[in-house]
Motif scaffolding. Structure first.
Motif, short mmCIF file in Angstrom:
data_model
loop_
_atom_site.label_atom_id
_atom_site.label_comp_id
_atom_site.label_asym_id
_atom_site.label_seq_id
_atom_site.Cartn_x
_atom_site.Cartn_y
_atom_site.Cartn_z
N GLN A 196 0.86 -1.18 0.00
CA GLN A 196 0.00 0.00 0.00
C GLN A 196 0.90 1.24 0.00
O GLN A 196 1.95 1.24 0.64
CB GLN A 196 -0.90 0.02 1.24
CG GLN A 196 -1.98 1.08 1.16
CD GLN A 196 -2.75 1.23 2.46
OE1 GLN A 196 -2.42 0.60 3.47
NE2 GLN A 196 -3.76 2.06 2.43
N VAL A 197 0.51 2.24 -0.75
CA VAL A 197 1.31 3.46 -0.83
C VAL A 197 0.40 4.63 -0.43
O VAL A 197 -0.74 4.71 -0.90
CB VAL A 197 1.84 3.69 -2.26
CG1 VAL A 197 2.67 4.95 -2.33
CG2 VAL A 197 2.67 2.49 -2.69
N VAL A 198 0.88 5.48 0.45
CA VAL A 198 0.06 6.62 0.85
C VAL A 198 0.82 7.92 0.65
O VAL A 198 2.05 7.94 0.65
CB VAL A 198 -0.41 6.55 2.33
CG1 VAL A 198 -1.27 5.35 2.59
CG2 VAL A 198 0.77 6.61 3.27
N ALA A 199 0.06 8.98 0.47
CA ALA A 199 0.64 10.32 0.46
C ALA A 199 0.11 11.02 1.69
O ALA A 199 -1.10 11.02 1.94
CB ALA A 199 0.22 11.08 -0.80
N SER A 200 1.01 11.58 2.48
CA SER A 200 0.55 12.29 3.67
C SER A 200 1.33 13.59 3.82
O SER A 200 2.38 13.78 3.20
CB SER A 200 0.70 11.42 4.92
OG SER A 200 2.01 10.93 4.99
N SER A 201 0.81 14.48 4.62
CA SER A 201 1.51 15.73 4.86
C SER A 201 1.11 16.29 6.22
O SER A 201 0.12 15.84 6.82
CB SER A 201 1.17 16.73 3.75
OG SER A 201 2.15 17.74 3.71
N VAL A 202 1.86 17.25 6.68
CA VAL A 202 1.50 17.93 7.92
C VAL A 202 0.68 19.16 7.55
O VAL A 202 1.13 20.00 6.79
CB VAL A 202 2.74 18.34 8.73
CG1 VAL A 202 2.36 19.21 9.92
CG2 VAL A 202 3.49 17.11 9.20
N VAL A 203 -0.54 19.21 8.06
CA VAL A 203 -1.41 20.36 7.79
C VAL A 203 -1.88 20.86 9.15
O VAL A 203 -2.57 20.13 9.87
CB VAL A 203 -2.61 19.98 6.90
CG1 VAL A 203 -3.47 21.21 6.60
CG2 VAL A 203 -2.14 19.35 5.60
N SER A 212 -4.25 7.33 -1.20
CA SER A 212 -3.80 5.96 -0.97
C SER A 212 -3.89 5.16 -2.26
O SER A 212 -4.81 5.36 -3.05
CB SER A 212 -4.67 5.34 0.13
OG SER A 212 -4.50 3.96 0.18
N ALA A 213 -2.93 4.29 -2.49
CA ALA A 213 -2.97 3.43 -3.67
C ALA A 213 -2.64 2.01 -3.25
O ALA A 213 -1.80 1.80 -2.37
CB ALA A 213 -1.96 3.91 -4.71
N GLY A 214 -3.28 1.04 -3.86
CA GLY A 214 -3.02 -0.36 -3.56
C GLY A 214 -3.57 -0.76 -2.21
O GLY A 214 -3.80 0.08 -1.34
N GLU A 215 -3.85 -2.03 -2.04
CA GLU A 215 -4.23 -2.49 -0.71
C GLU A 215 -3.77 -3.92 -0.53
O GLU A 215 -3.39 -4.58 -1.49
CB GLU A 215 -5.73 -2.35 -0.46
CG GLU A 215 -6.60 -3.12 -1.43
CD GLU A 215 -8.07 -2.97 -1.05
OE1 GLU A 215 -8.76 -3.99 -1.05
OE2 GLU A 215 -8.48 -1.85 -0.73
#
Ligand SMILES: Cc1cc2nc3c(=O)[nH]c(=O)nc-3n(C[C@H](O)[C@H](O)[C@H](O)COP(=O)(O)O)c2cc1C
Length: 385
Positions: A196-203, A212-215
């Motif tokens: 699984q690939v995720v994109a995250s950031s501090v907001v 999110s991609a893949g599971e």
């Protein structure tokens, strides 16, 4: 005549249950002065040919002036333009008096600060009860990627939030756009490493999962897109290496002891130097993630239960040191996507389903992630954030 089983109030009430965007239909009157009215009845009609429509009331005094113009411009209002909406819903003599605008290619007014505009030739006017249906043929259109549209619902105004988010998430919009830019790279990584690939950031005060991609084959997911995690150590640790100093210091201030703080400081520096960070799977971390997922907490600090706070405080420091951690225990790897001025746009994280085979696999994951992050970064402009 058809017998109606409802009155006009009920009609309004039920139809008011359907939310709309808000537009100003604007044109130049025969005297060359700009005229406009607020409508919620705008809609796209046809792609080929490109047609849009709206429905003015026959009782409107502005509509006949608009109708005299061969062109009109649909101005899609931004969430901060409620006042503009009110002005153009009023019967003021000169609604443009305090509203800055510029001409579109047709000459019709484009109002400053709109989320989008659609410049049209007036194509057709159809009769529809006490309203008319106006069809416009699109000549030119443009949108402001960072603007959120104004919404109208049950007589009130508001903004858009996906079901996983809250109304305050307008601040996420730029980050979401960048996460979108990373989408194809994330998909490729997910299928290459079966992870699984995720994109995250501090907001603001939280780490937010943006995409999110893949599971995993077992259907388990890292967590829900749109979810926020509090910046309470060790939450947020993998992103600290690419945060501005005040954010890092505020985060470190929440670490319990000076000794731990020294360890974290060193690890953040190491992550920054080598350009990636890792997390080691631990039962505490798994438990906490599950708690957050199950309770669907907004995950801000104030929302944590006493039990969750205790669990957080007891989380062993198990992030960051891939030289000490055997590759087999590493489950999550993060690399930053930075804008050309060095700011973190998003972090791309990879969550592996199985223990890593060895240092070579770690190496190849990190290389692939860094290359993907670079390709995303070169599509970004510092103005994106
Ligand atoms: C959110 C909102 C949506 C509206 N939608 C429409 C519409 O679709 N059609 C319409 O004729 N009037 C609509 N109105 C009303 C007109 O904007 C407004 O009352 C009218 O243009 C002002 O009156 P006038 O045309 O006689 O100057 C809407 C008003 C608001 C506040």
């Amino acid at each position: 005549m058809t017998r109606m089983t409802f009155d006009s109030n009920q009609f309004r009430q039920v139809l008011g249950q359907y939310p709309t965007g808000v537009c100003i239909i604007a044109a130049l009157g025969t005297d060359g002065k700009p005229v406009g009215m607020t409508v919620g009845s705008f809609s796209s009609v046809s792609l080929d040919p490109p047609l849009v429509g709206f429905m003015p009331a026959k009782s409107s005094t502005t509509w006949p002036k608009l109708r005299d113009s061969p062109t009109f411009c649909v101005n899609v209002l931004s969430v901060d333009q409620v006042e503009v909406c009110r002005t153009f819903a009023s019967k003021a003599a000169d609604k443009f008096q305090e509203v800055p605008w510029r001409p579109a290619s047709s000459g019709s007014p484009v109002i400053e600060g709109v989320a989008a505009y659609i410049d049209c030739d007036l194509a057709e006017v159809l009769d529809a009860g006490d309203h008319e249906i106006v069809i416009g043929r699109v000549r030119e259109l443009e949108f402001a990627a960072s603007a959120m549209p104004l919404l109208f619902f049950r007589g009130g105004y508001g903004g858009f939030a996906t079901s996983a988010m809250t109304a305050s998430d307008v601040d996420l919009f730029d980050h979401l756009r960048i996460a979108d830019a990373a989408r194809s790279e994330m998909d490729a990584l997910a299928s290459r490493f079966d992870c699984q690939v995720v994109a995250s950031s501090v907001v603001g005060e939280a780490v937010v999962l943006l995409a999110s991609a893949g599971e995993f084959a077992d259907g388990t997911s890292w967590s829900t897109v749109g979810q926020r995690f509090p910046l309470v150590p060790p939450m947020g640790a993998p992103l600290m290496a690419w945060q501005p100093p005040p954010t890092v210091e505020a985060w470190l201030a929440r670490v319990k002891t000076d000794d731990e703080r020294r360890v974290w400081r060193e690890r953040i520096r190491e992550d920054r130097d080598r350009g990636y960070s890792v997390m080691v799977e631990s039962t505490h971390l798994a438990w906490f993630t599950e708690q957050i997922n199950r309770r669907e907490l907004s995950a801000m600090i104030s929302a944590l239960t006493a039990e969750q706070r205790r669990a957080l405080a007891e989380l062993p420091v198990k992030h960051g040191d891939s030289t000490a951690a055997p590759a087999g225990s590493i489950r999550r790897i993060f690399v930053p996507v930075t804008t050309s001025d060095g700011a973190l746009a998003v972090a791309i994280g990879l969550r592996l389903a199985r223990p890593m085979a060895g240092p070579e696999q770690l190496e190849s994951c990190v290389t692939a992630l860094k290359e993907a992050a670079l390709r995303v970064a070169i599509t970004l402009d510092p103005a994106d954030l």
